[in-house]
Design a protein around this motif. Structure first.
Motif, PDB file in Angstrom:
ATOM      1  N   ALA B  83      14.876 -10.886  -1.416  1.00 40.44           N
ATOM      2  CA  ALA B  83      14.302 -11.142  -0.103  1.00 40.44           C
ATOM      3  C   ALA B  83      13.257 -10.086   0.241  1.00 40.44           C
ATOM      4  O   ALA B  83      12.160 -10.401   0.725  1.00 40.44           O
ATOM      5  N   SER B  84      13.562  -8.824  -0.040  1.00 39.48           N
ATOM      6  CA  SER B  84      12.584  -7.785   0.313  1.00 39.48           C
ATOM      7  C   SER B  84      11.353  -7.888  -0.583  1.00 39.48           C
ATOM      8  O   SER B  84      10.243  -7.570  -0.149  1.00 39.48           O
ATOM      9  N   HIS B  85      11.548  -8.363  -1.803  1.00 43.40           N
ATOM     10  CA  HIS B  85      10.390  -8.583  -2.685  1.00 43.40           C
ATOM     11  C   HIS B  85       9.480  -9.674  -2.110  1.00 43.40           C
ATOM     12  O   HIS B  85       8.263  -9.504  -2.021  1.00 43.40           O
ATOM     13  N   LEU B  86      10.074 -10.791  -1.692  1.00 43.00           N
ATOM     14  CA  LEU B  86       9.279 -11.893  -1.143  1.00 43.00           C
ATOM     15  C   LEU B  86       8.592 -11.475   0.160  1.00 43.00           C
ATOM     16  O   LEU B  86       7.460 -11.863   0.432  1.00 43.00           O
ATOM     17  N   THR B  91       3.452  -9.996   2.915  1.00 51.57           N
ATOM     18  CA  THR B  91       2.653  -9.011   3.659  1.00 51.57           C
ATOM     19  C   THR B  91       1.619  -8.344   2.758  1.00 51.57           C
ATOM     20  O   THR B  91       1.043  -7.326   3.112  1.00 51.57           O
ATOM     21  N   LEU B  92       1.430  -8.939   1.553  1.00 52.74           N
ATOM     22  CA  LEU B  92       0.439  -8.432   0.598  1.00 52.74           C
ATOM     23  C   LEU B  92       0.666  -6.973   0.218  1.00 52.74           C
ATOM     24  O   LEU B  92      -0.261  -6.240  -0.070  1.00 52.74           O
ATOM     25  N   ASP B  93       1.943  -6.573   0.246  1.00 47.83           N
ATOM     26  CA  ASP B  93       2.292  -5.202  -0.134  1.00 47.83           C
ATOM     27  C   ASP B  93       2.754  -5.227  -1.591  1.00 47.83           C
ATOM     28  O   ASP B  93       3.737  -5.879  -1.919  1.00 47.83           O
ATOM     29  N   LEU B 292      -0.957  -1.446 -19.374  1.00 49.11           N
ATOM     30  CA  LEU B 292      -0.142  -1.118 -18.195  1.00 49.11           C
ATOM     31  C   LEU B 292       1.018  -2.108 -18.074  1.00 49.11           C
ATOM     32  O   LEU B 292       2.162  -1.721 -17.850  1.00 49.11           O
ATOM     33  N   THR B 293       0.709  -3.378 -18.272  1.00 49.04           N
ATOM     34  CA  THR B 293       1.731  -4.416 -18.175  1.00 49.04           C
ATOM     35  C   THR B 293       2.788  -4.234 -19.250  1.00 49.04           C
ATOM     36  O   THR B 293       3.988  -4.262 -18.988  1.00 49.04           O
ATOM     37  N   LEU B 305       5.446  -4.356 -12.492  1.00 46.44           N
ATOM     38  CA  LEU B 305       5.470  -5.638 -13.173  1.00 46.44           C
ATOM     39  C   LEU B 305       5.289  -6.786 -12.176  1.00 46.44           C
ATOM     40  O   LEU B 305       4.477  -7.695 -12.381  1.00 46.44           O
ATOM     41  N   LEU B 306       6.034  -6.727 -11.091  1.00 45.79           N
ATOM     42  CA  LEU B 306       5.951  -7.801 -10.101  1.00 45.79           C
ATOM     43  C   LEU B 306       4.586  -7.803  -9.426  1.00 45.79           C
ATOM     44  O   LEU B 306       4.024  -8.861  -9.142  1.00 45.79           O
ATOM     45  N   GLY B 307       4.044  -6.615  -9.213  1.00 44.82           N
ATOM     46  CA  GLY B 307       2.711  -6.518  -8.618  1.00 44.82           C
ATOM     47  C   GLY B 307       1.660  -7.150  -9.515  1.00 44.82           C
ATOM     48  O   GLY B 307       0.795  -7.915  -9.059  1.00 44.82           O
ATOM     49  N   ILE B 308       1.762  -6.863 -10.802  1.00 42.33           N
ATOM     50  CA  ILE B 308       0.804  -7.438 -11.742  1.00 42.33           C
ATOM     51  C   ILE B 308       0.942  -8.962 -11.777  1.00 42.33           C
ATOM     52  O   ILE B 308      -0.050  -9.692 -11.723  1.00 42.33           O
ATOM     53  N   PHE B 309       2.180  -9.445 -11.837  1.00 38.46           N
ATOM     54  CA  PHE B 309       2.394 -10.892 -11.872  1.00 38.46           C
ATOM     55  C   PHE B 309       1.770 -11.570 -10.652  1.00 38.46           C
ATOM     56  O   PHE B 309       1.155 -12.622 -10.755  1.00 38.46           O
ATOM     57  N   LEU B 310       1.946 -10.926  -9.511  1.00 38.32           N
ATOM     58  CA  LEU B 310       1.444 -11.517  -8.279  1.00 38.32           C
ATOM     59  C   LEU B 310      -0.080 -11.614  -8.312  1.00 38.32           C
ATOM     60  O   LEU B 310      -0.666 -12.671  -8.071  1.00 38.32           O
TER      61      LEU B 310
END
Lengths: 529, 340
Positions: B83-86, B91-93, B292-293, B305-310
């Motif tokens: 939930a905090s990830h979503l 919020t584009l964080d 980096l990935t 990792l999640l930031g890159i995927f997004l």
């Protein structure tokens, strides 16, 4: 007697030597000042603060930025670092260090005994697992004056003096970290220490640029103007960089073992395997002692007999290293050579397996064992293949399973494995680097590099404990000899190789490897010509 | 979105607005689905960042593991973490890498220019050369020059990229000493801006060439078969019968029709290329996103990792739009209705 030995004597005698005679303060004759050293850092460290991160690359590079009280020779005897002299009380409880005057941090602020006490008692106890093991034995730490530090221990701990190298006890500035969350302090990006080099620029994925710390306390040091640590992820490219003279120094696993012989022929390079004495990396076949058939001593001994260590050294490490005979490395002072010998003998191995009733079935197979290949690079895969071939000859069928680091660490630390290979540092003293793998008190599920095999022997526990707190050197030696004999007989693991790593050094460079911590040292005296 | 040229009219404007709104909702939904999936996949891998750190430092105790897990929020229930990830996604964080002690956005921003330079160059080289060579082979189908081009493209396609890279280094850097063996720019040298551009270009040559090889082969082969197919269609015969010049026929009629499949495939691959190219970046020590990935995967650096995927998923969606637009520009028969 040369200057260095003299200084060591002075230090050992507790004589507060003036800045002129202490080791390393003399301007060596014929050394050039200035110039740039290019070398490699691989893999790229996540941060440079060695108090917070102790990965190999962080320590290698961080040794130029952060210093500790002592340094260690090839024989692992202490030498002056930030401390010019030290004294141990006869009861082995009180350690008094005298610091050099005029030491400054990279931000220009002075470094005093308060910074030492703060680093050890506040920072390292919080952030550094390896240091925590030693420093939690401190009862109190005092700074009676700016240049004196006194540590009083709860009980004697012989290797206390072996714990003040720059990788175990880096000194950080109190005025920056006091009262902050050490791990999240924004100053970590600048990595402020007392070392001869300070961080100028870090271009991630490309290079890290260190430059001279002008306020360095050792007269005339550093000789070099700057050091570039370049991130080169591909082994072939690293070899090209060395051949073309783009870098003048390599360390640890920068050069693949199979490339060593070829690069040794280059006229402008020297190869040395010295400078790893403090770490003395020790490689073994790790067997989970809880699982059948590994829970039977005879099976483990059979495995030990079935592996031809000399062939392994030649085939896998291309001649680098030395056959290991027990839990303690022959590079360290407490090595005992008169232990049970596991000579390479397929017959002995088979006899032991027959004796325990593990008879060959169809196709000569006695048992099938799952082997986790550690994720540290190509060479570990080769080791796995070598061991599979070796044990296959006596009917032990090995199935290799590759994992990445996270997967391997998870499985091995939670004891969900049968066999793997492991490489641990000896860290200058058996009480620091050896006993952790064999004492019952260190069987801790989920913790990597604890006693993961689950070996437990009350007699061994007792001897290791006594040897750690004994203050008399001869007594310690005797206890360690005893314990080595028992452990080698029990054979909880099969020790394979005392690993050597090649340092390729450009012949124009002077004083690169001058101590037991080798390339982790400050490089203050390194010069080009 | 507004690729559709509509005649301005009362109802039309509202329809357009609704279409845009519908698209925006779809966009957000897709991103959230991707974010959820990537979270599940990333976390399904065994081990965690604390174990990795322990493995890399050669020493660990319970306190260190607990501290690290707390830092990553791994001590909270799985659903709470998701939930905090979503929430961060909405919020584009992009979060914070505890491992490298830097915001993920900074890590990405550092790597993006190098990545785009390398993959963009390789992509353009592959596209232009692939189309030209494919067309040449197509119109000469069956002759020796076609055979030669086909063999070359097959070789390029089959060659492992790391091997090609190393061979290029051996030839151009070690033997001939014409081009640098690796890196992004010459380190430790003060340069004028113009010199710097030139310096980066020389560093770029070999990795871009290595990376473009496979794609070049794909586009050339695709273009060739497409050209052959179009050449035998009736409207080309008509054009010939009309007495149009050969050059004009190739440019106006054959190419315009034959290029469509290449655009489709290239559009799909462009998305993948934004993510960098791990192997080439590794061989040439190129400071790009691919490395980096890859490192973030090995280190289980979840935030990175999640930031890159997004970022990647958003870029792929945008690139698909661009591909659609190019498609429409080339082929007027394609409409929004059939595209959606």
């Amino acid at each position: 007697m040369n200057r260095r030995e003299f200084a060591k004597l002075m230090a050992a005698a507790g004589v507060a030597g003036g800045t002129e005679i202490s080791w390393g303060l003399s301007r060596a004759v014929g050394q050039t000042r200035g110039g740039t050293l290019n070398t490699i850092i691989q893999p790229e460290p996540p941060i440079l603060v060695t108090a917070i991160n102790q990965q190999q690359p962080t320590l290698t590079l961080g040794g130029k930025i952060y210093e500790s009280l002592l340094r260690y020779g090839f024989d692992l005897k202490p030498m002056p670092g930030l401390a010019q002299s030290w004294e141990v009380s006869p009861d082995g409880l009180k350690y008094t260090f005298k610091l050099f005057p005029n030491i400054t941090f990279h931000d220009g602020k002075p470094m005093t005994s308060a910074d030492v006490v703060f680093s050890v008692m506040t920072v390292l106890l919080e952030t550094h697992p390896r240091a925590r093991g030693t420093f939690q034995r401190i009862d109190k730490a005092e700074a009676p004056d700016p240049l004196t530090v006194v540590f009083t221990l709860k009980q004697p701990f012989a290797p206390f003096l072996s714990s003040f190298d720059c990788t175990t006890a880096p000194i950080v500035p109190k005025h920056i970290y006091e009262g902050t969350d050490i791990r999240k302090n924004p100053a970590n990006a600048q990595a402020i220490g007392t070392g001869p080099f300070k961080l100028k620029e870090w271009v991630r994925g490309s290079h890290i640029h260190l430059v001279r710390h002008e306020g360095y306390y050792r007269q005339g040091e550093p000789f070099l103007d700057e050091i570039y640590y370049r991130v080169i992820p591909d082994a072939a490219s690293r070899s090209v960089a060395l051949e073309k003279g783009i870098v003048q120094l390599t360390q640890w696993t920068d050069v693949e073992f199979f490339d060593v012989a070829r690069l040794q022929k280059l006229p402008n390079l020297e190869m040395t395997t010295k400078g790893y004495e403090f770490f003395a990396p020790h490689l073994w076949l790790d067997m989970n002692n809880r699982v059948a058939p590994m829970n039977d001593k005879r099976f483990r001994q059979a495995c030990s007999h079935a592996i031809d260590r000399t062939a392994m050294k030649q085939r896998v490490f291309f001649g680098l290293g030395k056959e290991a005979t027990g839990p303690v490395s022959s590079k360290t002072p407490f090595y005992e050579k008169n232990v049970k010998q596991y000579d390479y003998s397929l017959d002995k191995a088979k006899a032991l397996l027959d004796d325990m009733g593990l008879k060959p079935g169809a196709g000569g197979k006695r048992v099938t064992i799952n082997f986790l290949v550690p994720p540290y690079g190509e060479i570990w895969q080769r080791m796995g293949e070598f061991i599979r071939q070796s044990l296959g000859r006596v009917g032990i069928d090995i199935v290799l399973q590759g994992l990445d680091l996270a997967g391997w660490a998870e499985r091995v630390s939670n004891w969900e494995y049968e066999m793997t290979v492991n490489l641990l540092y000896q860290l200058g003293d058996p009480a620091l680097g050896v006993s952790r793998s064999y004492v019952s008190s260190n069987i801790r599920k989920g913790v990597l590099f604890s006693n993961m095999a689950g070996y437990s022997n009350p007699e061994v526990d007792r001897l290791f404990e006594e040897a750690a707190v004994a203050t008399d050197e001869a007594k310690r030696r005797e206890l360690y000899s005893q314990v080595q004999k028992i452990v080698v007989e029990d054979c909880p693991l099969a020790w394979l190789i005392e690993q050597d790593f090649p340092n390729f050094v450009d012949k124009r460079l002077k004083n690169v490897v001058t101590s037991g911590i080798g390339v982790h040292d400050t490089f203050g005296r390194v010069s080009l010509g | 979105m507004s690729m559709v040229t509509l005649k301005a009219g009362g109802g039309r404007g509202i329809a357009t607005a609704l279409a845009v709104l519908a698209w925006a909702v779809k966009f957000v939904a897709v991103v959230l689905v991707i974010a959820t999936f990537s979270f599940i996949i990333v976390r399904a891998a065994p081990g965690d960042p604390a174990q990795v750190m322990a493995g890399q430092t050669g020493a660990a105790d319970e306190q260190m593991l607990a501290q690290l897990r707390q830092e990553y929020g791994l001590d909270k229930p799985y659903v709470v973490q998701l939930a905090s990830h979503l929430k961060r996604v909405l919020t584009l964080d992009l979060g914070y890498s505890y491992r490298q002690q830097r915001p993920v956005i900074a890590l990405l921003a550092e790597r993006m220019p190098a990545t785009l330079l390398l993959t963009g160059t390789a992509f353009l080289v592959a596209l232009i050369a692939g189309i030209v060579l494919g067309t040449l082979a197509g119109i000469r189908a069956g002759r020796w020059s076609d055979t030669f081009l086909s063999v070359v493209s097959l070789l390029l396609y089959a060659m492992p990229v790391f091997w090609l890279g190393l061979m290029l280094v051996l030839l151009f850097s070690v033997q001939l000493d014409w081009l640098p063996a690796f890196g992004y720019v010459t380190i430790g040298v003060e340069m004028s801006p113009l010199r710097r551009v030139f310096d980066i270009a020389t560093h770029l040559a070999l990795p871009a060439l290595s990376l473009s090889a496979v794609y070049l082969a794909i586009y050339a082969r695709l273009m060739r078969s497409s050209v052959i197919e179009v050449m035998h269609q009736d409207f080309i015969k008509t054009a010939r019968a009309k007495g149009l010049a050969q050059g004009r026929i190739i440019a106006r009629h054959i190419l315009r029709n034959a290029i469509l499949p290449v655009v489709t495939v290239a559009g799909m691959q462009a998305g993948a290329l934004v993510g960098g190219a791990v192997v080439v970046e590794t061989v040439f020590a190129w400071p790009g996103l691919g490395r980096l990935t890859y490192d973030a995967v090995l280190q289980r650096d979840y935030p990175v990792l999640l930031g890159i995927f997004l970022v990647m998923s958003v870029l792929v969606i945008v690139l698909n739009l661009v591909t659609d637009a190019i498609y429409r520009a080339i082929d007027p028969r394609v409409t929004t209705r059939s595209a959606s």
